[in-house]
Design a protein around this motif. Structure first.
Motif, PDB file in Angstrom:
ATOM      1  N   PHE A  78       0.839  -1.199   0.000  1.00 29.27           N
ATOM      2  CA  PHE A  78       0.000   0.000   0.000  1.00 29.27           C
ATOM      3  C   PHE A  78       0.877   1.254   0.000  1.00 29.27           C
ATOM      4  CE2 PHE A  78      -2.131   3.458   2.250  1.00 29.27           C
ATOM      5  CZ  PHE A  78      -3.284   3.593   1.498  1.00 29.27           C
ATOM      6  N   ALA A  79       1.865   1.297   0.892  1.00 30.41           N
ATOM      7  CA  ALA A  79       2.727   2.480   0.990  1.00 30.41           C
ATOM      8  C   ALA A  79       3.459   2.733  -0.322  1.00 30.41           C
ATOM      9  CB  ALA A  79       3.720   2.308   2.134  1.00 30.41           C
ATOM     10  N   ARG A  80       3.988   1.689  -0.911  1.00 34.73           N
ATOM     11  CA  ARG A  80       4.782   1.847  -2.141  1.00 34.73           C
ATOM     12  C   ARG A  80       3.921   2.155  -3.374  1.00 34.73           C
ATOM     13  NH1 ARG A  80       9.917   0.602  -1.075  1.00 34.73           N
ATOM     14  NH2 ARG A  80      10.392  -0.946   0.518  1.00 34.73           N
ATOM     15  N   GLU A  81       2.755   1.516  -3.465  1.00 34.72           N
ATOM     16  CA  GLU A  81       1.970   1.597  -4.702  1.00 34.72           C
ATOM     17  C   GLU A  81       0.781   2.549  -4.652  1.00 34.72           C
ATOM     18  OE1 GLU A  81       0.889  -2.431  -5.623  1.00 34.72           O
ATOM     19  OE2 GLU A  81       2.984  -3.106  -5.613  1.00 34.72           O
ATOM     20  N   GLU A  82       0.293   2.860  -3.462  1.00 35.70           N
ATOM     21  CA  GLU A  82      -0.948   3.624  -3.364  1.00 35.70           C
ATOM     22  C   GLU A  82      -0.783   5.024  -2.765  1.00 35.70           C
ATOM     23  OE1 GLU A  82      -3.826   2.393  -4.571  1.00 35.70           O
ATOM     24  OE2 GLU A  82      -2.822   0.536  -5.139  1.00 35.70           O
ATOM     25  N   VAL A  83       0.392   5.316  -2.222  1.00 32.83           N
ATOM     26  CA  VAL A  83       0.595   6.609  -1.569  1.00 32.83           C
ATOM     27  C   VAL A  83       1.438   7.494  -2.480  1.00 32.83           C
ATOM     28  CG1 VAL A  83       1.538   7.801   0.456  1.00 32.83           C
ATOM     29  CG2 VAL A  83       0.399   5.581   0.718  1.00 32.83           C
ATOM     30  N   GLY A  84       0.818   8.560  -2.982  1.00 33.41           N
ATOM     31  CA  GLY A  84       1.493   9.445  -3.919  1.00 33.41           C
ATOM     32  C   GLY A  84       2.442  10.436  -3.256  1.00 33.41           C
ATOM     33  N   ASP A  85       2.143  10.854  -2.039  1.00 39.03           N
ATOM     34  CA  ASP A  85       2.967  11.826  -1.321  1.00 39.03           C
ATOM     35  C   ASP A  85       4.268  11.161  -0.884  1.00 39.03           C
ATOM     36  OD1 ASP A  85       4.208  13.412   0.622  1.00 39.03           O
ATOM     37  OD2 ASP A  85       2.329  13.972   1.594  1.00 39.03           O
ATOM     38  N   PRO A  86       5.421  11.596  -1.437  1.00 40.67           N
ATOM     39  CA  PRO A  86       6.693  10.932  -1.110  1.00 40.67           C
ATOM     40  C   PRO A  86       7.054  10.990   0.368  1.00 40.67           C
ATOM     41  CG  PRO A  86       7.005  12.585  -2.854  1.00 40.67           C
ATOM     42  CD  PRO A  86       5.585  12.663  -2.410  1.00 40.67           C
ATOM     43  N   LEU A  88       4.942  11.159   3.003  1.00 43.44           N
ATOM     44  CA  LEU A  88       4.082  10.223   3.732  1.00 43.44           C
ATOM     45  C   LEU A  88       4.496   8.788   3.424  1.00 43.44           C
ATOM     46  CD1 LEU A  88       1.714   9.562   5.570  1.00 43.44           C
ATOM     47  CD2 LEU A  88       0.202   9.765   3.573  1.00 43.44           C
ATOM     48  N   ARG A  89       4.788   8.505   2.171  1.00 47.20           N
ATOM     49  CA  ARG A  89       5.228   7.163   1.795  1.00 47.20           C
ATOM     50  C   ARG A  89       6.464   6.767   2.614  1.00 47.20           C
ATOM     51  NH1 ARG A  89       7.202   7.823  -3.196  1.00 47.20           N
ATOM     52  NH2 ARG A  89       5.096   8.092  -3.988  1.00 47.20           N
ATOM     53  N   GLU A  90       7.413   7.677   2.725  1.00 41.78           N
ATOM     54  CA  GLU A  90       8.642   7.392   3.485  1.00 41.78           C
ATOM     55  C   GLU A  90       8.330   7.174   4.967  1.00 41.78           C
ATOM     56  OE1 GLU A  90      12.316   6.244   4.082  1.00 41.78           O
ATOM     57  OE2 GLU A  90      11.475   6.666   2.108  1.00 41.78           O
ATOM     58  N   ARG A  91       7.438   7.997   5.527  1.00 45.13           N
ATOM     59  CA  ARG A  91       7.043   7.816   6.946  1.00 45.13           C
ATOM     60  C   ARG A  91       6.409   6.449   7.160  1.00 45.13           C
ATOM     61  NH1 ARG A  91       4.831  13.040   6.993  1.00 45.13           N
ATOM     62  NH2 ARG A  91       2.733  12.196   7.147  1.00 45.13           N
ATOM     63  N   LEU A  92       5.549   6.049   6.228  1.00 39.75           N
ATOM     64  CA  LEU A  92       4.886   4.751   6.357  1.00 39.75           C
ATOM     65  C   LEU A  92       5.895   3.615   6.255  1.00 39.75           C
ATOM     66  CD1 LEU A  92       1.669   5.417   4.266  1.00 39.75           C
ATOM     67  CD2 LEU A  92       1.823   5.131   6.754  1.00 39.75           C
ATOM     68  N   LEU A  93       6.813   3.704   5.334  1.00 37.34           N
ATOM     69  CA  LEU A  93       7.819   2.651   5.178  1.00 37.34           C
ATOM     70  C   LEU A  93       8.747   2.595   6.394  1.00 37.34           C
ATOM     71  CD1 LEU A  93       8.594   3.018   1.376  1.00 37.34           C
ATOM     72  CD2 LEU A  93       7.328   1.157   2.510  1.00 37.34           C
ATOM     73  N   ARG A  94       9.099   3.754   6.946  1.00 38.02           N
ATOM     74  CA  ARG A  94       9.920   3.763   8.177  1.00 38.02           C
ATOM     75  C   ARG A  94       9.152   3.156   9.343  1.00 38.02           C
ATOM     76  NH1 ARG A  94      11.546   8.962   6.833  1.00 38.02           N
ATOM     77  NH2 ARG A  94      10.158   9.809   8.393  1.00 38.02           N
ATOM     78  N   ALA A  95       7.835   3.392   9.381  1.00 42.93           N
ATOM     79  CA  ALA A  95       7.014   2.841  10.467  1.00 42.93           C
ATOM     80  C   ALA A  95       7.037   1.318  10.461  1.00 42.93           C
ATOM     81  CB  ALA A  95       5.576   3.347  10.347  1.00 42.93           C
ATOM     82  N   LEU A  96       7.293   0.728   9.319  1.00 42.39           N
ATOM     83  CA  LEU A  96       7.302  -0.732   9.209  1.00 42.39           C
ATOM     84  C   LEU A  96       8.605  -1.358   9.680  1.00 42.39           C
ATOM     85  CD1 LEU A  96       5.495  -1.114   5.781  1.00 42.39           C
ATOM     86  CD2 LEU A  96       4.553  -1.452   8.083  1.00 42.39           C
ATOM     87  N   GLU A  97       9.582  -0.542  10.016  1.00 36.51           N
ATOM     88  CA  GLU A  97      10.870  -1.055  10.489  1.00 36.51           C
ATOM     89  C   GLU A  97      10.830  -1.263  11.995  1.00 36.51           C
ATOM     90  OE1 GLU A  97      13.658   1.921   9.218  1.00 36.51           O
ATOM     91  OE2 GLU A  97      13.304   1.504   7.096  1.00 36.51           O
ATOM     92  N   GLY A  98      11.423  -2.335  12.461  1.00 37.25           N
ATOM     93  CA  GLY A  98      11.551  -2.577  13.900  1.00 37.25           C
ATOM     94  C   GLY A  98      10.295  -3.134  14.533  1.00 37.25           C
ATOM     95  N   ARG A  99      10.219  -2.942  15.846  1.00 41.24           N
ATOM     96  CA  ARG A  99       9.115  -3.496  16.628  1.00 41.24           C
ATOM     97  C   ARG A  99       7.852  -2.652  16.504  1.00 41.24           C
ATOM     98  NH1 ARG A  99      11.170  -7.091  20.843  1.00 41.24           N
ATOM     99  NH2 ARG A  99       9.158  -6.792  21.841  1.00 41.24           N
ATOM    100  N   GLY A 100       6.706  -3.316  16.575  1.00 40.71           N
ATOM    101  CA  GLY A 100       5.415  -2.622  16.561  1.00 40.71           C
ATOM    102  C   GLY A 100       5.045  -1.978  15.244  1.00 40.71           C
ATOM    103  N   PRO A 101       5.335  -2.615  14.113  1.00 46.70           N
ATOM    104  CA  PRO A 101       5.067  -1.951  12.832  1.00 46.70           C
ATOM    105  C   PRO A 101       3.582  -1.709  12.565  1.00 46.70           C
ATOM    106  CG  PRO A 101       5.637  -4.245  12.455  1.00 46.70           C
ATOM    107  CD  PRO A 101       5.880  -3.951  13.911  1.00 46.70           C
ATOM    108  N   PHE A 102       2.711  -2.576  13.042  1.00 44.42           N
ATOM    109  CA  PHE A 102       1.285  -2.416  12.755  1.00 44.42           C
ATOM    110  C   PHE A 102       0.737  -1.170  13.435  1.00 44.42           C
ATOM    111  CE2 PHE A 102       2.209  -6.930  12.269  1.00 44.42           C
ATOM    112  CZ  PHE A 102       1.739  -7.154  10.993  1.00 44.42           C
TER     113      PHE A 102
END
Length: 161
Positions: A78-86, A88-102
């Motif tokens: 979703f972050a890579r393919e559906e989020v146009g704002d670069p 926000l996309r980067e924030r979402l992808l960073r959120a997936l790193e490490g513990r508690g990504p959901f």
């Protein structure tokens, strides 16, 4: 998904809940006769359900929760393919790193309500495709199509019965 007049009418809301349930102590089973979902575990509503399932195991199919890695991949896609704002996309992808990504992924979406709404629709559509695939893989007929598929391609596969 195959429709048949003599098949059970699934409890679609309970099936969605069973697929999403993250509690590892609970197990959900689809009753192929009634279409109901039976839940066993420490907080089950009916303590006799486990006994009924054990007495007729061919009648009940366990509903496996969606694997964590699939849910994670869905967020990443979703972050890579559906989020146009670069940004926000980067924030979402960073959120997936490490513990508690959901939790972090959902928190990152709070700053963008329209994208957050799109995420929930994206996630619901993916869940519903997984449910339909589960029924198709087991060649389970149903009397009623799921509410999200009514009027769509799923109902065109109706079988007589």
């Amino acid at each position: 998904m195959r429709l048949a007049a003599d098949a059970p009418a699934p409890d679609w809301d309970s099936i969605e809940f069973a697929f999403e349930c993250a509690d590892p102590e609970n197990r959900a089973y689809y009753d192929t006769v009634t279409g109901e979902v039976c839940v066993t575990g420490p907080f089950e509503d009916d303590p006799g359900e486990r006994e009924r399932i054990d007495a007729a195991p061919q009648r009940y199919l366990e509903i496996d929760r969606l694997p964590t890695h699939e849910r994670f991949q869905r967020m990443e896609r979703f972050a890579r393919e559906e989020v146009g704002d670069p940004q926000l996309r980067e924030r979402l992808l960073r959120a997936l790193e490490g513990r508690g990504p959901f939790r972090r992924f959902k928190e990152a979406l709070l700053s963008a309500p329209p994208v957050r709404q799109r995420w929930f629709a994206y996630e619901a559509a993916a869940l519903r495709r997984a449910i339909e695939q589960w029924f198709a893989e087991r060649d389970l007929a149903v009397r009623t199509a799921p509410p999200w598929a009514r009027g769509s391609d799923a109902t065109s596969h109706a079988a007589g019965g």
